[in-house]
Design a protein around this motif. Structure first.
Motif, PDB file in Angstrom:
ATOM      1  N   ILE A   1       0.865  -1.178   0.000  1.00 26.58           N
ATOM      2  CA  ILE A   1       0.000   0.000   0.000  1.00 26.58           C
ATOM      3  C   ILE A   1       0.896   1.220   0.000  1.00 26.58           C
ATOM      4  CG2 ILE A   1      -1.806   1.283   1.198  1.00 26.58           C
ATOM      5  CD1 ILE A   1      -2.662  -1.309   2.520  1.00 26.58           C
ATOM      6  N   THR A   2       0.627   2.148  -0.893  1.00 31.30           N
ATOM      7  CA  THR A   2       1.399   3.382  -0.969  1.00 31.30           C
ATOM      8  C   THR A   2       0.534   4.556  -0.548  1.00 31.30           C
ATOM      9  OG1 THR A   2       0.843   3.656  -3.313  1.00 31.30           O
ATOM     10  CG2 THR A   2       2.896   2.508  -2.782  1.00 31.30           C
ATOM     11  N   GLY A   3       1.167   5.517   0.111  1.00 31.59           N
ATOM     12  CA  GLY A   3       0.484   6.720   0.579  1.00 31.59           C
ATOM     13  C   GLY A   3       1.485   7.662   1.212  1.00 31.59           C
ATOM     14  N   PRO A   4       1.047   8.810   1.704  1.00 36.62           N
ATOM     15  CA  PRO A   4       1.977   9.773   2.311  1.00 36.62           C
ATOM     16  C   PRO A   4       2.529   9.247   3.630  1.00 36.62           C
ATOM     17  CG  PRO A   4      -0.284  10.485   2.629  1.00 36.62           C
ATOM     18  CD  PRO A   4      -0.351   9.302   1.724  1.00 36.62           C
ATOM     19  N   GLU A   5       3.784   9.583   3.901  1.00 40.81           N
ATOM     20  CA  GLU A   5       4.383   9.188   5.178  1.00 40.81           C
ATOM     21  C   GLU A   5       3.675   9.864   6.347  1.00 40.81           C
ATOM     22  OE1 GLU A   5       8.513   9.980   5.086  1.00 40.81           O
ATOM     23  OE2 GLU A   5       8.945   8.536   3.485  1.00 40.81           O
ATOM     24  N   ALA A   6       3.274  11.098   6.154  1.00 48.99           N
ATOM     25  CA  ALA A   6       2.530  11.834   7.174  1.00 48.99           C
ATOM     26  C   ALA A   6       1.647  12.847   6.467  1.00 48.99           C
ATOM     27  CB  ALA A   6       3.470  12.523   8.159  1.00 48.99           C
ATOM     28  N   ALA A   7       0.530  13.187   7.108  1.00 50.87           N
ATOM     29  CA  ALA A   7      -0.427  14.097   6.491  1.00 50.87           C
ATOM     30  C   ALA A   7      -0.818  15.187   7.487  1.00 50.87           C
ATOM     31  CB  ALA A   7      -1.667  13.341   6.023  1.00 50.87           C
TER      32      ALA A   7
ATOM     33  N   LEU B   1      -3.675  17.910   9.058  1.00 46.49           N
ATOM     34  CA  LEU B   1      -5.098  18.072   9.282  1.00 46.49           C
ATOM     35  C   LEU B   1      -5.695  18.960   8.199  1.00 46.49           C
ATOM     36  CD1 LEU B   1      -5.254  18.600  13.168  1.00 46.49           C
ATOM     37  CD2 LEU B   1      -6.227  16.678  11.892  1.00 46.49           C
ATOM     38  N   GLY B   2      -6.844  18.552   7.667  1.00 47.58           N
ATOM     39  CA  GLY B   2      -7.510  19.331   6.631  1.00 47.58           C
ATOM     40  C   GLY B   2      -7.070  19.005   5.227  1.00 47.58           C
ATOM     41  N   ASP B   3      -5.976  18.249   5.082  1.00 53.06           N
ATOM     42  CA  ASP B   3      -5.515  17.888   3.748  1.00 53.06           C
ATOM     43  C   ASP B   3      -6.332  16.732   3.188  1.00 53.06           C
ATOM     44  OD1 ASP B   3      -3.662  19.833   3.638  1.00 53.06           O
ATOM     45  OD2 ASP B   3      -1.904  18.534   3.691  1.00 53.06           O
ATOM     46  N   SER B   4      -6.031  16.394   1.918  1.00 49.23           N
ATOM     47  CA  SER B   4      -6.590  15.207   1.276  1.00 49.23           C
ATOM     48  C   SER B   4      -5.443  14.305   0.848  1.00 49.23           C
ATOM     49  CB  SER B   4      -7.438  15.586   0.062  1.00 49.23           C
ATOM     50  OG  SER B   4      -8.541  16.385   0.453  1.00 49.23           O
ATOM     51  N   CYS B   5      -5.664  12.993   0.847  1.00 43.20           N
ATOM     52  CA  CYS B   5      -4.616  12.061   0.439  1.00 43.20           C
ATOM     53  C   CYS B   5      -5.233  10.828  -0.206  1.00 43.20           C
ATOM     54  CB  CYS B   5      -3.741  11.668   1.626  1.00 43.20           C
ATOM     55  SG  CYS B   5      -4.572  10.639   2.851  1.00 43.20           S
ATOM     56  N   ASN B   6      -4.400  10.123  -0.984  1.00 44.22           N
ATOM     57  CA  ASN B   6      -4.805   8.885  -1.651  1.00 44.22           C
ATOM     58  C   ASN B   6      -3.999   7.723  -1.092  1.00 44.22           C
ATOM     59  OD1 ASN B   6      -6.347  10.573  -3.191  1.00 44.22           O
ATOM     60  ND2 ASN B   6      -5.158  10.324  -5.067  1.00 44.22           N
ATOM     61  N   LEU B   7      -4.658   6.597  -0.866  1.00 39.59           N
ATOM     62  CA  LEU B   7      -4.007   5.344  -0.501  1.00 39.59           C
ATOM     63  C   LEU B   7      -4.254   4.355  -1.634  1.00 39.59           C
ATOM     64  CD1 LEU B   7      -4.966   4.966   3.281  1.00 39.59           C
ATOM     65  CD2 LEU B   7      -2.956   6.064   2.275  1.00 39.59           C
ATOM     66  N   THR B   8      -3.150   3.771  -2.182  1.00 40.41           N
ATOM     67  CA  THR B   8      -3.252   2.866  -3.329  1.00 40.41           C
ATOM     68  C   THR B   8      -2.786   1.474  -2.930  1.00 40.41           C
ATOM     69  OG1 THR B   8      -2.823   4.701  -4.850  1.00 40.41           O
ATOM     70  CG2 THR B   8      -2.552   2.471  -5.706  1.00 40.41           C
ATOM     71  N   CYS B   9      -3.645   0.491  -3.146  1.00 38.24           N
ATOM     72  CA  CYS B   9      -3.346  -0.912  -2.841  1.00 38.24           C
ATOM     73  C   CYS B   9      -3.015  -1.624  -4.153  1.00 38.24           C
ATOM     74  CB  CYS B   9      -4.532  -1.576  -2.154  1.00 38.24           C
ATOM     75  SG  CYS B   9      -4.286  -3.321  -1.759  1.00 38.24           S
ATOM     76  N   SER B  10      -1.810  -2.243  -4.213  1.00 37.34           N
ATOM     77  CA  SER B  10      -1.369  -2.961  -5.410  1.00 37.34           C
ATOM     78  C   SER B  10      -1.560  -4.459  -5.194  1.00 37.34           C
ATOM     79  CB  SER B  10       0.095  -2.661  -5.715  1.00 37.34           C
ATOM     80  OG  SER B  10       0.296  -1.273  -5.922  1.00 37.34           O
ATOM     81  N   VAL B  11      -2.261  -5.092  -6.131  1.00 37.17           N
ATOM     82  CA  VAL B  11      -2.574  -6.523  -6.026  1.00 37.17           C
ATOM     83  C   VAL B  11      -2.159  -7.201  -7.325  1.00 37.17           C
ATOM     84  CG1 VAL B  11      -4.353  -8.264  -5.606  1.00 37.17           C
ATOM     85  CG2 VAL B  11      -4.529  -5.993  -4.535  1.00 37.17           C
ATOM     86  N   VAL B  12      -1.286  -8.201  -7.215  1.00 35.91           N
ATOM     87  CA  VAL B  12      -0.934  -9.021  -8.371  1.00 35.91           C
ATOM     88  C   VAL B  12      -1.877 -10.210  -8.407  1.00 35.91           C
ATOM     89  CG1 VAL B  12       0.856 -10.394  -9.483  1.00 35.91           C
ATOM     90  CG2 VAL B  12       1.469  -8.310  -8.244  1.00 35.91           C
ATOM     91  N   THR B  13      -2.550 -10.399  -9.538  1.00 34.75           N
ATOM     92  CA  THR B  13      -3.559 -11.449  -9.628  1.00 34.75           C
ATOM     93  C   THR B  13      -3.576 -12.027 -11.024  1.00 34.75           C
ATOM     94  OG1 THR B  13      -5.918 -11.930  -9.435  1.00 34.75           O
ATOM     95  CG2 THR B  13      -5.309  -9.719 -10.151  1.00 34.75           C
ATOM     96  N   ILE B  14      -3.988 -13.278 -11.118  1.00 34.97           N
ATOM     97  CA  ILE B  14      -4.132 -13.923 -12.421  1.00 34.97           C
ATOM     98  C   ILE B  14      -5.599 -14.042 -12.807  1.00 34.97           C
ATOM     99  CG2 ILE B  14      -1.981 -15.219 -12.240  1.00 34.97           C
ATOM    100  CD1 ILE B  14      -3.579 -17.618 -11.310  1.00 34.97           C
ATOM    101  N   SER B  15      -6.470 -13.430 -12.019  1.00 31.27           N
ATOM    102  CA  SER B  15      -7.906 -13.512 -12.279  1.00 31.27           C
ATOM    103  C   SER B  15      -8.533 -12.132 -12.166  1.00 31.27           C
ATOM    104  CB  SER B  15      -8.577 -14.468 -11.290  1.00 31.27           C
ATOM    105  OG  SER B  15      -9.983 -14.421 -11.420  1.00 31.27           O
ATOM    106  N   ASP B  16      -9.439 -11.845 -13.102  1.00 24.83           N
ATOM    107  CA  ASP B  16     -10.176 -10.582 -13.052  1.00 24.83           C
ATOM    108  C   ASP B  16     -11.218 -10.579 -11.931  1.00 24.83           C
ATOM    109  OD1 ASP B  16      -8.722  -9.750 -15.202  1.00 24.83           O
ATOM    110  OD2 ASP B  16     -10.259 -10.231 -16.685  1.00 24.83           O
TER     111      ASP B  16
END
Length: 435
Positions: free
Chosen positions: A217-223, A225-240
């Motif tokens: 999972i990637t995201g900011p090290e620290a954030a 108050l009042g800001d916005s941020c994205n958290l991205t989960c990377s999944v390797v898969t062989i099935s849709d």
């Protein structure tokens, strides 16, 4: 007898110690020079064995196999010895042992046969993987098996260029086994080099193990108050059909976007206007069709640092830039200095504009307009004054004495005198005044 040459027999009588010698005779050494022995061959490769015999004219050499065919080739004779290479062919795959013998026929009543020996066939080693797709963080098991007859082979492992690996070797009944176990967090390429000591050759085997599941999972090290941020989960898969679920403090979240491309699935959670409750542990879980589940967590932390404040419509004397540990900032507004202090990630006061900015600004603008109007009036006054003065000087004659010719010229150009009689009377006056 090991050498070719002349030999004779000698006899002794024990009664009177009389010695009898035979006439010398030439003895020729015939037969096999080196013994035919057991041979190990790798199945699927060119299999052969070699031997040497004493050469004489009319020599005929042959070999017999209990299974398959053999083809003999010889080289040139050297020191009365000829070397043969026997190529083995057409042996069935399931046959592991073949008996063989060779003979050297020198003519009538002279035939040499080797003792029977064996040809052993070993199959190529095999490299097997418990699963070519392993969940991230789990253990991949890679096994190598190799047949042998007399001497146990050895194996050298290499994974993604690393050679310092732990593995277990065992052998039983002519079968050598080596097992490598690795906890994987990324795709790995495995190489196994087998040294066959029975046949004095090597085999190289390779395989690839793919990691599936949540890789991170990637995201900011620290954030802030009042800001916005994205958290991205990377999944390797062989099935849709892989399902991705987000949790925060055991509360299920709905991802904003989920994209799948080239065996990689990206799931994104967007958090807007961060509050104290939004910080903490976030978990991303992925479940495949075979019910295998993997998960990763991410700790979103709140920073106690403060951002450089954004001050709009202000006249400030400050050169402070964004810093990782900004605790105080000073701003000058005219002769007054303002100090903002960072406490628990927020400034103790806000400053959107300098006090009195609008009043001072309008005063400066009004004064500038008034000064411009005054300068404009003065400029026009000076311009008209100079123009009027020039017209007066051009009408009145000069007071300095002048000669009659010069005065006449001046008069003739005047707008006041425009007839000849006036010119004459004025000229007479000038002449009498000069005299």
């Amino acid at each position: 007898l090991a050498e070719v040459g002349e030999y004779r027999c000698v006899a002794f009588l024990t009664s009177d110690l009389t010695m009898y010698r035979s006439d010398p005779s030439l003895i020729l050494m015939l037969g096999f020079v080196d013994l035919v022995t057991n041979v190990v061959l790798r199945r699927g490769y060119r299999g052969d064995f070699t031997f040497s015999v004493r050469y004489r004219d009319h020599l005929e050499v042959s070999c017999e196999l209990s299974e398959g065919d053999v083809h003999l080739e010889s080289n040139d004779v050297a020191d009365d010895v000829i070397h043969y290479r026997a190529e083995v062919m057409n042996v069935k795959y399931e046959v592991r042992e073949v008996q063989y013998s060779c003979s050297a026929d020198y003519g009538p009543d002279i035939l040499f046969k080797s003792h029977k020996s064996k040809l052993y066939f070993i199959n190529e080693p095999k490299l097997t993987v418990g699963s070519s797709n392993v969940l991230v963080g789990e253990t991949a098991v890679i096994s190598l098996t190799a047949e042998y007859i007399f001497r146990t082979p050895s194996v050298h492992w290499e994974v993604n260029g690393l050679t310092n690996l732990q593995f277990n070797d065992s052998d039983s009944g002519g079968m050598f086994t080596s097992v490598l176990q690795l906890k994987v967090t990324q795709d790995i390429q495995v190489e196994a080099t087998v040294e066959h000591k029975d046949v004095d050759s090597d085999s190289l085997l390779t395989t690839v193990v793919k990691v599936v599941g949540v890789t991170g999972i990637t995201g900011p090290e620290a954030a802030y108050l009042g800001d916005s941020c994205n958290l991205t989960c990377s999944v390797v898969t062989i099935s849709d059909e892989t399902m991705v679920t987000w949790y925060h403090q055991d509360e299920e979240l709905i991802p904003h976007t989920t994209k799948h491309s080239n065996y990689l699935l990206l799931s994104v959670v967007v958090i807007s206007n961060l509050t104290k409750e939004d910080f903490g542990i976030y978990e991303c879980k992925a479940k495949s069709l075979d019910e295998k589940t993997s998960a990763r967590t991410f700790n979103l932390t709140k920073t106690d640092n403060c951002k450089v404040p954004v001050i709009d419509e202000a006249i400030l004397n400050t050169t402070v830039k964004t810093m990782s540990h900004l605790s105080k900032i000073s701003a000058a507004c005219g002769l007054e200095m303002f100090v903002l202090r960072c406490k628990n990630g927020a400034w103790d006061r806000s400053l959107t504009q300098c006090p009195g900015w609008k009043k001072n600004t309008w005063l400066i603008i009004t004064s500038a307009i008034a000064a411009f109007v005054v300068i404009l009036i003065v400029s026009f006054s000076i311009f008209f004054y100079k123009k009027r003065l020039k017209e007066v000087v051009s009408v009145n004659p000069p007071n300095t004495p002048m000669k009659s010719e010069q005065w006449t010229n001046n008069i003739s150009g005047s707008a006041v005198i425009n007839n000849s009689s006036a010119d004459k009377s004025v000229l007479d006056n000038v002449i009498s005044r000069e005299s």
